[in-house]
Design a protein around this motif. Structure first.
Motif, PDB file in Angstrom:
ATOM      1  N   TYR A  62      -8.604  14.827   2.399  1.00 15.24           N
ATOM      2  CA  TYR A  62      -9.192  13.601   1.856  1.00 15.24           C
ATOM      3  C   TYR A  62      -8.408  13.224   0.600  1.00 15.24           C
ATOM      4  CZ  TYR A  62     -13.149  14.716   4.889  1.00 15.24           C
ATOM      5  OH  TYR A  62     -13.939  15.005   5.972  1.00 15.24           O
ATOM      6  N   ILE A  63      -7.911  11.961   0.525  1.00 14.73           N
ATOM      7  CA  ILE A  63      -6.967  11.614  -0.546  1.00 14.73           C
ATOM      8  C   ILE A  63      -7.315  10.329  -1.295  1.00 14.73           C
ATOM      9  CG2 ILE A  63      -5.042  12.804   0.582  1.00 14.73           C
ATOM     10  CD1 ILE A  63      -4.090  10.081   1.598  1.00 14.73           C
ATOM     11  N   SER A  64      -8.323   9.588  -0.915  1.00 14.90           N
ATOM     12  CA  SER A  64      -8.580   8.265  -1.501  1.00 14.90           C
ATOM     13  C   SER A  64      -8.971   8.361  -2.976  1.00 14.90           C
ATOM     14  CB  SER A  64      -9.680   7.545  -0.721  1.00 14.90           C
ATOM     15  OG  SER A  64     -10.888   8.274  -0.771  1.00 14.90           O
ATOM     16  N   GLY A  65      -8.858   7.217  -3.670  1.00 17.14           N
ATOM     17  CA  GLY A  65      -9.288   7.143  -5.062  1.00 17.14           C
ATOM     18  C   GLY A  65      -8.312   7.730  -6.052  1.00 17.14           C
ATOM     19  N   ASN A  66      -7.013   7.758  -5.718  1.00 16.57           N
ATOM     20  CA  ASN A  66      -5.994   8.243  -6.640  1.00 16.57           C
ATOM     21  C   ASN A  66      -5.012   7.117  -6.976  1.00 16.57           C
ATOM     22  OD1 ASN A  66      -6.301  11.295  -7.151  1.00 16.57           O
ATOM     23  ND2 ASN A  66      -6.643  11.140  -4.949  1.00 16.57           N
ATOM     24  N   TYR A  67      -3.945   7.436  -7.718  1.00 16.50           N
ATOM     25  CA  TYR A  67      -2.993   6.424  -8.187  1.00 16.50           C
ATOM     26  C   TYR A  67      -1.607   6.715  -7.611  1.00 16.50           C
ATOM     27  CZ  TYR A  67      -6.730   5.679 -11.583  1.00 16.50           C
ATOM     28  OH  TYR A  67      -7.937   5.429 -12.172  1.00 16.50           O
ATOM     29  N   PHE A  68      -1.548   6.861  -6.296  1.00 20.69           N
ATOM     30  CA  PHE A  68      -0.306   7.280  -5.658  1.00 20.69           C
ATOM     31  C   PHE A  68       0.798   6.238  -5.806  1.00 20.69           C
ATOM     32  CE2 PHE A  68      -3.400   9.721  -2.979  1.00 20.69           C
ATOM     33  CZ  PHE A  68      -3.007  10.977  -3.424  1.00 20.69           C
ATOM     34  N   ASN A  69       2.005   6.758  -6.013  1.00 20.90           N
ATOM     35  CA  ASN A  69       3.203   5.926  -6.044  1.00 20.90           C
ATOM     36  C   ASN A  69       3.723   5.813  -4.610  1.00 20.90           C
ATOM     37  OD1 ASN A  69       5.721   4.793  -6.330  1.00 20.90           O
ATOM     38  ND2 ASN A  69       6.470   6.277  -7.837  1.00 20.90           N
ATOM     39  N   CYS A  70       3.782   4.569  -4.094  1.00 19.09           N
ATOM     40  CA  CYS A  70       4.201   4.363  -2.703  1.00 19.09           C
ATOM     41  C   CYS A  70       5.557   4.988  -2.418  1.00 19.09           C
ATOM     42  CB  CYS A  70       4.259   2.865  -2.385  1.00 19.09           C
ATOM     43  SG  CYS A  70       2.664   2.031  -2.432  1.00 19.09           S
ATOM     44  N   CYS A  71       6.467   4.882  -3.363  1.00 17.56           N
ATOM     45  CA  CYS A  71       7.843   5.289  -3.113  1.00 17.56           C
ATOM     46  C   CYS A  71       8.123   6.741  -3.484  1.00 17.56           C
ATOM     47  CB  CYS A  71       8.791   4.353  -3.848  1.00 17.56           C
ATOM     48  SG  CYS A  71       8.588   2.647  -3.282  1.00 17.56           S
ATOM     49  N   ASP A  72       7.053   7.480  -3.747  1.00 11.18           N
ATOM     50  CA  ASP A  72       7.195   8.914  -3.978  1.00 11.18           C
ATOM     51  C   ASP A  72       6.177   9.609  -3.078  1.00 11.18           C
ATOM     52  OD1 ASP A  72       7.754  11.405  -4.871  1.00 11.18           O
ATOM     53  OD2 ASP A  72       6.925  11.145  -6.886  1.00 11.18           O
ATOM     54  N   SER A  73       6.340   9.414  -1.782  1.00  6.57           N
ATOM     55  CA  SER A  73       5.307   9.855  -0.843  1.00  6.57           C
ATOM     56  C   SER A  73       5.882  10.620   0.336  1.00  6.57           C
ATOM     57  CB  SER A  73       4.520   8.646  -0.330  1.00  6.57           C
ATOM     58  OG  SER A  73       5.412   7.679   0.185  1.00  6.57           O
ATOM     59  N   LYS A  74       6.863  11.440   0.065  1.00  6.73           N
ATOM     60  CA  LYS A  74       7.424  12.282   1.114  1.00  6.73           C
ATOM     61  C   LYS A  74       6.350  13.214   1.678  1.00  6.73           C
ATOM     62  CE  LYS A  74      11.357  15.400   1.910  1.00  6.73           C
ATOM     63  NZ  LYS A  74      12.446  16.164   1.252  1.00  6.73           N
ATOM     64  N   TRP A  75       5.462  13.637   0.800  1.00  5.92           N
ATOM     65  CA  TRP A  75       4.358  14.505   1.200  1.00  5.92           C
ATOM     66  C   TRP A  75       3.459  13.820   2.231  1.00  5.92           C
ATOM     67  CZ3 TRP A  75      -0.496  12.520   0.355  1.00  5.92           C
ATOM     68  CH2 TRP A  75      -0.573  11.450  -0.553  1.00  5.92           C
ATOM     69  N   LEU A  76       3.236  12.490   2.027  1.00  7.83           N
ATOM     70  CA  LEU A  76       2.368  11.733   2.924  1.00  7.83           C
ATOM     71  C   LEU A  76       2.994  11.609   4.310  1.00  7.83           C
ATOM     72  CD1 LEU A  76      -0.175  10.033   3.367  1.00  7.83           C
ATOM     73  CD2 LEU A  76       1.108   8.047   2.563  1.00  7.83           C
ATOM     74  N   LYS A  77       4.296  11.363   4.331  1.00  5.00           N
ATOM     75  CA  LYS A  77       4.988  11.239   5.613  1.00  5.00           C
ATOM     76  C   LYS A  77       4.924  12.548   6.382  1.00  5.00           C
ATOM     77  CE  LYS A  77       8.156   7.623   4.048  1.00  5.00           C
ATOM     78  NZ  LYS A  77       9.556   7.286   3.707  1.00  5.00           N
ATOM     79  N   THR A  78       4.988  13.668   5.655  1.00  3.71           N
ATOM     80  CA  THR A  78       4.889  14.981   6.307  1.00  3.71           C
ATOM     81  C   THR A  78       3.523  15.159   6.957  1.00  3.71           C
ATOM     82  OG1 THR A  78       6.437  15.972   4.743  1.00  3.71           O
ATOM     83  CG2 THR A  78       4.967  17.477   5.920  1.00  3.71           C
ATOM     84  N   LEU A  79       2.476  14.821   6.200  1.00  5.59           N
ATOM     85  CA  LEU A  79       1.120  14.932   6.748  1.00  5.59           C
ATOM     86  C   LEU A  79       0.940  14.016   7.949  1.00  5.59           C
ATOM     87  CD1 LEU A  79      -1.061  15.016   3.483  1.00  5.59           C
ATOM     88  CD2 LEU A  79      -0.349  16.940   4.895  1.00  5.59           C
ATOM     89  N   ASN A  80       1.495  12.820   7.849  1.00  3.51           N
ATOM     90  CA  ASN A  80       1.358  11.833   8.918  1.00  3.51           C
ATOM     91  C   ASN A  80       2.118  12.269  10.175  1.00  3.51           C
ATOM     92  OD1 ASN A  80       0.384   9.222   9.816  1.00  3.51           O
ATOM     93  ND2 ASN A  80       2.517   8.557   9.745  1.00  3.51           N
ATOM     94  N   GLU A  81       3.335  12.765   9.984  1.00  2.00           N
ATOM     95  CA  GLU A  81       4.155  13.185  11.124  1.00  2.00           C
ATOM     96  C   GLU A  81       3.558  14.390  11.840  1.00  2.00           C
ATOM     97  OE1 GLU A  81       7.911  13.857   9.329  1.00  2.00           O
ATOM     98  OE2 GLU A  81       8.384  11.728   9.072  1.00  2.00           O
ATOM     99  N   LEU A  82       2.899  15.278  11.078  1.00  2.00           N
ATOM    100  CA  LEU A  82       2.281  16.459  11.674  1.00  2.00           C
ATOM    101  C   LEU A  82       0.891  16.165  12.231  1.00  2.00           C
ATOM    102  CD1 LEU A  82       3.341  19.141   9.036  1.00  2.00           C
ATOM    103  CD2 LEU A  82       4.250  18.839  11.340  1.00  2.00           C
TER     104      LEU A  82
END
Length: 665
Positions: A569-589
């Protein structure tokens, strides 16, 4: 010779054709049996019917006509019908011969109709069903007399439901013609009187539901055969059983939502395993001793005993094989140690939502010596003390919980003691606890699940849970809690679930050890911007980091955790769109991100839905890079301009100074 052989051939052919015909007939019977004897079912549920459909298949075994507008029922010719559902219609007239041709009917549902009308015809119609085993006449506005009419000639009846009618009194003649009843539900009526002999003759009766009525007293419980008795949501003030040597089969007794002032006095020889007393007034009297004395006096008064000869309540409770007891939402201001300590089989005790502030070890000593009595809750595994206002719990009480597995202390005011490994004796520990009013868990070696949510805990000391076997720990909603670096030492190898949400922690406040068994972590609703790197050794399956201050997540840590991760669960944070390699990993897996549609990231000055970003990340990041480049150029121009201005100013100042010097000379 030829004639003989030809006649012999004709005989053989004749026999062959006869055998073939016989086989054909047998096959037809077999197939017919398969097709015609199979249970047939037809549903006309919710079809806006105002009458029973014509030309129903005579082979029907189950017929559902519920939720229609049928007002009258005439003769049904369905000789194989076993189940008929006419519930939720407007049925108020059943012709006398309506059921005469239903020789096999066993289950009949007539609930939610208007059977309080035309009692003569309707009751005669039901009287013609001889094999009925289950009858539901709930919510028909039936009075006492009407119910008695409908139960005539029901010797085969096994289950009866009369929920939601207007019965006020149960007479001894009500079930005279249905003595084979095994289960009866007469809940949600207006019953205030039950005549003696109403249920006693029903030797097969196992389940009796009398919830939501107006019963005020159970003065002399005598139903030896009943296993389940529901008396919840009445106005019962006391429950008393006359002392005898007969064995009772009662296993489940529900007395919740009544007006009980005392513990019930149940049968002496009983099989009671589940007792629900929630939402009563037990504990209103100031002390356990007063409550027990009053209960015994009441027993003697009801049984016409002139002298209170013994402690009937305790002598009976001592023999109860009770494994579950719910005392939540009562009025206890002290914990009834001596009464509950008699329950040697008790495994689950719900004592939540009472008025305890302290649990003090006030056990009376033996009369012949000054020695303190030993008392143990030797079978108690699950104890719920939520929402009591507890500040102090005696260490002697905790020591008596020799098999405790789950302890819920949510919504109290408990403060935790520092681990006292240098104190050997229980007296020393007790002295420390009395002085500090804190609670120590170090003696609870069997404890696996502990909730300290909402206790306003100030400090989590080093080794707080040393010597326990904690598997799950809930520390949520302790907004001022300071957590020591080694607070979880001693349980870091056993913890599987850890909740530290809503504690106002920053990343510098949160230090976690390597926890090789941790599968669930909830650190939501804090001020964190970094996940502790020590978690890389944890086989996390679920992680909740909602509503923090994360701009990005450590890619190498996320990659390490992704081996086991199922849900994040990740909502409600201040994520930087262009620093999201971690997100792509979670999404790809294909790791489940349940709140991804609610999650946003920031690109420049704009907010972007994470779902949109994942679809076209390059667009947002190219724009972001161009914006950054423009900003850099602008900054360079501004800096150059400022540099030129400063240089000109310095040169001008020097020239001016040299001119002034030459003028003076």
């Amino acid at each position: 010779m030829s004639n003989r052989s030809s006649s012999r051939g004709r005989m053989v052919r004749h026999m062959f054709f006869n055998l073939l015909l016989l086989w054909s007939l047998i096959y037809d019977v077999y197939i017919t049996g398969l097709t015609h004897d199979d249970p047939k079912e037809q549903s006309w549920n919710n079809q806006n019917l105002d009458s029973v459909p014509q030309d129903l298949d005579v082979r029907l075994r189950r017929l559902d006509l519920s939720n229609n507008f049928i007002r009258q029922l005439h003769t049904l010719v369905l000789p194989r019908l076993e189940q008929l559902d006419l519930s939720s219609n407007q049925l108020d007239l059943i012709s006398e011969g309506a059921f005469e041709n239903l020789a096999r009917l066993e289950e009949l549902n007539l609930s939610r109709n208007a059977l309080n009308n035309n009692l003569g015809s309707n009751s005669k119609a039901l009287r013609s069903i001889s094999r009925l085993t289950s009858l539901d006449i709930s919510m028909n506005g039936l009075s006492d007399n009407a119910a008695e009419l409908y139960l005539r000639n029901k010797s085969s009846l096994d289950q009866l439901k009369m929920t939601g009618n207007t019965l006020t009194r149960l007479s001894h003649s009500l079930f005279q013609e249905s003595k084979g009843l095994r289960a009866i539900s007469i809940d949600d009526n207006l019953i205030s009187v039950i005549e003696q002999g109403t249920f006693e003759p029903l030797s097969q009766l196992e389940m009796l539901n009398l919830a939501k009525n107006n019963l005020a007293h159970i003065c002399d419980f005598k139903l030896h055969q009943v296993k389940y008795l529901n008396l919840s949501r009445n106005s019962v003030e006391f429950f008393v059983t006359r002392e005898d040597d007969q064995s009772y089969r009662l296993e489940i007794l529900d007395l919740s939502f009544n007006k009980l002032l005392y513990f019930p006095i149940v049968p002496k020889i009983n099989s009671l395993k589940y007792l629900d007393l929630q939402n009563n007034m037990v504990g209103t009297l100031n002390s356990e001793a007063a409550m027990v004395t009053e209960a015994n006096s009441l027993f003697s008064e009801i049984m016409n005993e002139t002298i209170v000869r013994k402690n009937n309540l305790h002598s009976i409770w001592r023999q109860m094989p009770l494994i579950y007891l719910d005392l939540s939402y009562n009025h206890f201001r002290s914990f009834p140690l001596e009464t509950l300590g008699l329950l040697s089989s008790l495994e689950t005790l719900n004592f939540s939502y009472n008025c305890l502030q302290n649990i003090i070890w006030n056990i009376r000593n033996y009369s012949d010596s000054g020695n303190r009595r030993q008392l143990f809750f030797s079978s108690l595994k699950h104890l719920d003390l939520q929402s009591n206002g507890l500040v102090y719990i005696s260490q002697l009480f905790l020591n008596a919980l020799t098999q405790i597995d789950t302890l819920n202390l949510q919504d109290n005011s408990v403060q935790l003691c520092a681990f006292m490994d240098h104190l050997e004796s229980s007296e020393s520990t007790q002295r420390i606890n009395h002085n500090t009013s804190c609670v120590a868990f170090e003696q609870l070696q069997t404890l696996k699940h502990l909730s300290l949510k909402e206790n306003n805990i100030e400090t989590l000391h080093p080794n707080t849970f040393q010597e326990t076997s904690l598997v799950s720990l809930n520390l949520a909603r302790n907004p001022h809690m300071v957590m020591h670096v080694s607070a979880l030492d001693g349980v870091q190898t056993t913890l599987s679930s850890l909740i530290i949400s809503e504690t106002n922690m920053t990343s510098s406040d949160l230090s976690l050890p390597c926890m090789p068994a941790l599968t669930l972590l909830n650190i939501s609703n804090n001020y964190l911007d970094v996940i502790p790197s020590s978690l890389s050794c944890s086989p996390l399956r679920e992680m909740d980091i909602r509503n923090n201050r994360f701009v990005s997540l450590n890619y190498s840590l996320i990659h390490a955790l992704s081996v086991h991760l199922n849900v994040v669960y990740i909502s409600g944070n201040y994520f930087n769109c262009c620093d999201s390699k971690w997100l792509k990993t979670l999404n790809e897996l294909k790791i489940n991100l349940p709140d991804i549609t609610e999650t946003e990231c920031f690109s420049g000055d704009s907010r972007v839905k994470m779902t949109d970003y994942l679809k076209s990340s390059s667009v947002y990041c190219v724009f972001h890079r161009k914006t950054q480049e423009v900003h850099i150029v602008q900054m360079f121009i501004i800096a150059s301009f400022v540099f030129v201005i400063i240089t000109v100013f310095i040169v001008f100042t020097r020239k001016l100074c040299s001119t002034e010097r030459s003028f003076i000379v």
